[in-house]
Motif scaffolding. Sequence first.
Motif, PDB file in Angstrom:
ATOM      1  N   SER A   1      -2.142  -0.879  -2.500  1.00  0.00           N
ATOM      2  CA  SER A   1      -3.328  -0.084  -2.835  1.00  0.00           C
ATOM      3  C   SER A   1      -3.110   0.693  -4.123  1.00  0.00           C
ATOM      4  CB  SER A   1      -3.668   0.875  -1.699  1.00  0.00           C
ATOM      5  OG  SER A   1      -4.041   0.171  -0.538  1.00  0.00           O
ATOM      6  N   ASP A   2      -1.949   1.295  -4.260  1.00  0.00           N
ATOM      7  CA  ASP A   2      -1.646   2.073  -5.463  1.00  0.00           C
ATOM      8  C   ASP A   2      -1.633   1.206  -6.720  1.00  0.00           C
ATOM      9  OD1 ASP A   2      -1.442   4.340  -3.905  1.00  0.00           O
ATOM     10  OD2 ASP A   2       0.716   4.606  -4.185  1.00  0.00           O
ATOM     11  N   GLU A   3      -1.402  -0.083  -6.560  1.00  0.00           N
ATOM     12  CA  GLU A   3      -1.345  -1.010  -7.702  1.00  0.00           C
ATOM     13  C   GLU A   3      -2.645  -1.804  -7.867  1.00  0.00           C
ATOM     14  OE1 GLU A   3       2.140  -3.380  -6.996  1.00  0.00           O
ATOM     15  OE2 GLU A   3       3.484  -1.673  -7.239  1.00  0.00           O
ATOM     16  N   TRP A   4      -3.704  -1.422  -7.161  1.00  0.00           N
ATOM     17  CA  TRP A   4      -5.014  -2.076  -7.223  1.00  0.00           C
ATOM     18  C   TRP A   4      -4.948  -3.562  -6.859  1.00  0.00           C
ATOM     19  CZ3 TRP A   4      -4.180   1.719 -10.992  1.00  0.00           C
ATOM     20  CH2 TRP A   4      -5.103   2.755 -11.009  1.00  0.00           C
ATOM     21  N   LYS A   5      -4.041  -3.936  -5.999  1.00  0.00           N
ATOM     22  CA  LYS A   5      -3.932  -5.326  -5.558  1.00  0.00           C
ATOM     23  C   LYS A   5      -4.756  -5.494  -4.280  1.00  0.00           C
ATOM     24  CE  LYS A   5       0.496  -6.078  -7.787  1.00  0.00           C
ATOM     25  NZ  LYS A   5       1.927  -6.379  -7.613  1.00  0.00           N
ATOM     26  N   ILE A   6      -6.062  -5.321  -4.452  1.00  0.00           N
ATOM     27  CA  ILE A   6      -6.982  -5.257  -3.315  1.00  0.00           C
ATOM     28  C   ILE A   6      -6.977  -6.555  -2.508  1.00  0.00           C
ATOM     29  CG2 ILE A   6      -9.357  -4.820  -2.583  1.00  0.00           C
ATOM     30  CD1 ILE A   6      -7.941  -2.393  -3.938  1.00  0.00           C
TER      31      ILE A   6
ATOM     32  N   PHE B   1     -13.550  -1.690  -0.897  1.00  0.00           N
ATOM     33  CA  PHE B   1     -12.338  -1.211  -1.563  1.00  0.00           C
ATOM     34  C   PHE B   1     -12.443  -1.393  -3.077  1.00  0.00           C
ATOM     35  CE2 PHE B   1      -8.572  -0.676   1.488  1.00  0.00           C
ATOM     36  CZ  PHE B   1      -9.383  -0.270   2.531  1.00  0.00           C
ATOM     37  N   ASN B   2     -12.961  -2.535  -3.532  1.00  0.00           N
ATOM     38  CA  ASN B   2     -13.101  -2.773  -4.971  1.00  0.00           C
ATOM     39  C   ASN B   2     -14.066  -1.781  -5.601  1.00  0.00           C
ATOM     40  OD1 ASN B   2     -11.329  -4.911  -5.758  1.00  0.00           O
ATOM     41  ND2 ASN B   2     -12.610  -6.329  -4.620  1.00  0.00           N
ATOM     42  N   PHE B   3     -15.147  -1.452  -4.900  1.00  0.00           N
ATOM     43  CA  PHE B   3     -16.089  -0.455  -5.414  1.00  0.00           C
ATOM     44  C   PHE B   3     -15.398   0.887  -5.607  1.00  0.00           C
ATOM     45  CE2 PHE B   3     -18.935   3.115  -4.483  1.00  0.00           C
ATOM     46  CZ  PHE B   3     -19.770   3.029  -5.585  1.00  0.00           C
ATOM     47  N   HIS B   4     -14.666   1.341  -4.595  1.00  0.00           N
ATOM     48  CA  HIS B   4     -13.981   2.630  -4.700  1.00  0.00           C
ATOM     49  C   HIS B   4     -12.887   2.597  -5.768  1.00  0.00           C
ATOM     50  CE1 HIS B   4     -16.080   4.679  -1.511  1.00  0.00           C
ATOM     51  NE2 HIS B   4     -15.939   3.608  -0.751  1.00  0.00           N
ATOM     52  N   ALA B   5     -12.150   1.503  -5.847  1.00  0.00           N
ATOM     53  CA  ALA B   5     -11.079   1.397  -6.845  1.00  0.00           C
ATOM     54  C   ALA B   5     -11.633   1.427  -8.268  1.00  0.00           C
ATOM     55  CB  ALA B   5     -10.278   0.122  -6.617  1.00  0.00           C
ATOM     56  N   SER B   6     -12.846   0.928  -8.458  1.00  0.00           N
ATOM     57  CA  SER B   6     -13.442   0.911  -9.802  1.00  0.00           C
ATOM     58  C   SER B   6     -13.729   2.318 -10.313  1.00  0.00           C
ATOM     59  CB  SER B   6     -14.730   0.081  -9.807  1.00  0.00           C
ATOM     60  OG  SER B   6     -15.771   0.761  -9.112  1.00  0.00           O
ATOM     61  N   GLN B   7     -13.745   3.299  -9.424  1.00  0.00           N
ATOM     62  CA  GLN B   7     -14.034   4.680  -9.813  1.00  0.00           C
ATOM     63  C   GLN B   7     -12.776   5.528  -9.975  1.00  0.00           C
ATOM     64  OE1 GLN B   7     -16.899   6.317  -7.077  1.00  0.00           O
ATOM     65  NE2 GLN B   7     -18.045   4.420  -7.004  1.00  0.00           N
ATOM     66  N   VAL B   8     -11.605   4.915  -9.789  1.00  0.00           N
ATOM     67  CA  VAL B   8     -10.344   5.655  -9.790  1.00  0.00           C
ATOM     68  C   VAL B   8      -9.483   5.213 -10.968  1.00  0.00           C
ATOM     69  CG1 VAL B   8      -8.237   6.106  -8.466  1.00  0.00           C
ATOM     70  CG2 VAL B   8     -10.437   5.941  -7.295  1.00  0.00           C
ATOM     71  N   LYS B   9      -8.886   6.204 -11.653  1.00  0.00           N
ATOM     72  CA  LYS B   9      -7.965   5.907 -12.759  1.00  0.00           C
ATOM     73  C   LYS B   9      -6.534   5.735 -12.262  1.00  0.00           C
ATOM     74  CE  LYS B   9      -8.387   8.238 -16.609  1.00  0.00           C
ATOM     75  NZ  LYS B   9      -8.513   9.344 -17.571  1.00  0.00           N
ATOM     76  N   THR B  10      -6.132   6.525 -11.266  1.00  0.00           N
ATOM     77  CA  THR B  10      -4.765   6.496 -10.764  1.00  0.00           C
ATOM     78  C   THR B  10      -4.768   6.784  -9.268  1.00  0.00           C
ATOM     79  OG1 THR B  10      -3.968   7.397 -12.859  1.00  0.00           O
ATOM     80  CG2 THR B  10      -2.457   7.495 -11.005  1.00  0.00           C
ATOM     81  N   TYR B  11      -3.945   6.012  -8.544  1.00  0.00           N
ATOM     82  CA  TYR B  11      -3.692   6.256  -7.121  1.00  0.00           C
ATOM     83  C   TYR B  11      -2.230   6.619  -6.943  1.00  0.00           C
ATOM     84  CZ  TYR B  11      -7.886   3.756  -5.378  1.00  0.00           C
ATOM     85  OH  TYR B  11      -9.152   3.351  -5.082  1.00  0.00           O
ATOM     86  N   PHE B  12      -1.955   7.473  -5.971  1.00  0.00           N
ATOM     87  CA  PHE B  12      -0.570   7.741  -5.564  1.00  0.00           C
ATOM     88  C   PHE B  12      -0.585   8.056  -4.081  1.00  0.00           C
ATOM     89  CE2 PHE B  12       3.035  10.433  -4.583  1.00  0.00           C
ATOM     90  CZ  PHE B  12       4.075   9.723  -5.160  1.00  0.00           C
ATOM     91  N   THR B  13       0.166   7.273  -3.314  1.00  0.00           N
ATOM     92  CA  THR B  13       0.204   7.449  -1.862  1.00  0.00           C
ATOM     93  C   THR B  13       1.624   7.745  -1.416  1.00  0.00           C
ATOM     94  OG1 THR B  13      -1.593   5.851  -1.627  1.00  0.00           O
ATOM     95  CG2 THR B  13      -0.327   6.370   0.362  1.00  0.00           C
TER      96      THR B  13
ATOM     97  N   PHE C   1       0.493   9.083   9.026  1.00  0.00           N
ATOM     98  CA  PHE C   1      -0.025  10.142   8.171  1.00  0.00           C
ATOM     99  C   PHE C   1       0.310   9.818   6.720  1.00  0.00           C
ATOM    100  CE2 PHE C   1       0.504  11.967  12.311  1.00  0.00           C
ATOM    101  CZ  PHE C   1      -0.593  12.784  12.460  1.00  0.00           C
ATOM    102  N   ALA C   2      -0.599  10.182   5.813  1.00  0.00           N
ATOM    103  CA  ALA C   2      -0.381   9.913   4.393  1.00  0.00           C
ATOM    104  C   ALA C   2      -0.999  11.024   3.549  1.00  0.00           C
ATOM    105  CB  ALA C   2      -0.995   8.569   3.999  1.00  0.00           C
ATOM    106  N   GLN C   3      -0.406  11.223   2.398  1.00  0.00           N
ATOM    107  CA  GLN C   3      -0.966  12.050   1.337  1.00  0.00           C
ATOM    108  C   GLN C   3      -1.417  11.067   0.269  1.00  0.00           C
ATOM    109  OE1 GLN C   3      -0.967  15.535   2.876  1.00  0.00           O
ATOM    110  NE2 GLN C   3      -1.296  15.580   0.708  1.00  0.00           N
ATOM    111  N   ILE C   4      -2.678  11.113  -0.090  1.00  0.00           N
ATOM    112  CA  ILE C   4      -3.219  10.212  -1.108  1.00  0.00           C
ATOM    113  C   ILE C   4      -3.789  11.061  -2.232  1.00  0.00           C
ATOM    114  CG2 ILE C   4      -4.855   8.368  -1.615  1.00  0.00           C
ATOM    115  CD1 ILE C   4      -4.868   7.771   1.432  1.00  0.00           C
ATOM    116  N   LYS C   5      -3.356  10.765  -3.439  1.00  0.00           N
ATOM    117  CA  LYS C   5      -3.881  11.453  -4.619  1.00  0.00           C
ATOM    118  C   LYS C   5      -4.640  10.425  -5.450  1.00  0.00           C
ATOM    119  CE  LYS C   5       0.004  14.671  -4.822  1.00  0.00           C
ATOM    120  NZ  LYS C   5      -0.648  15.903  -4.475  1.00  0.00           N
ATOM    121  N   MET C   6      -5.837  10.813  -5.896  1.00  0.00           N
ATOM    122  CA  MET C   6      -6.649   9.944  -6.740  1.00  0.00           C
ATOM    123  C   MET C   6      -7.108  10.741  -7.949  1.00  0.00           C
ATOM    124  SD  MET C   6      -9.107   7.965  -4.076  1.00  0.00           S
ATOM    125  CE  MET C   6      -8.461   7.349  -2.533  1.00  0.00           C
ATOM    126  N   ILE C   7      -6.990  10.122  -9.103  1.00  0.00           N
ATOM    127  CA  ILE C   7      -7.507  10.747 -10.325  1.00  0.00           C
ATOM    128  C   ILE C   7      -8.725   9.958 -10.774  1.00  0.00           C
ATOM    129  CG2 ILE C   7      -7.077  11.311 -12.749  1.00  0.00           C
ATOM    130  CD1 ILE C   7      -4.129  11.699 -11.993  1.00  0.00           C
TER     131      ILE C   7
END
Length: 145
Positions: A23-28, A63-75, A94-100
């Motif tokens: 997910s962090d690498e946009w390999k949807i 997932f592709n729609f949401h990923a198109s709006q994100v510059k960076t993911y970090f999980t 449990f996870a911490q997800i950061k999106m820019i």
Amino acid sequence: MTLEILKAKEDLRNLIDEYAYLSDEWKISEVMNLFTPDVTYKVHMNGALVADVSGRENMEQDFNFHASQVKTYFTLNGQHTTKIDGDTATGISFAQIKMIREADGKNVLTDYSVKYDDYYVKQNEKWFIKDRVAHFLIIETRSIS
């Protein structure tokens, strides 16, 4: 605890981690291979149901729609508890997800604290996520430089 149960727990933890890595690498499309074709995926934010998707194809579009709006993911994955019952299992992780994202020319960081309730199935000696309910419990948003 048997070696078979320990192996299943390790495989399931690896499944959860692979979900985060891909997910962090946009390999949807590769993320979709972690789910059964008839997957169900629900998302709750602050207790309200905000998404309810069935099937791998629909989920990939979402997932592709949401990923198109994100510059960076970090999980960052945390605890993962499973209960194995033959070729099925349940799990809580449990996870911490950061999106820019960019908004008004500025980078905006959204920090999510997430609890996942999962139902897994083992098919052809490989574990898959069949049902996932994501609970976004804490959501913090702020501009960053």
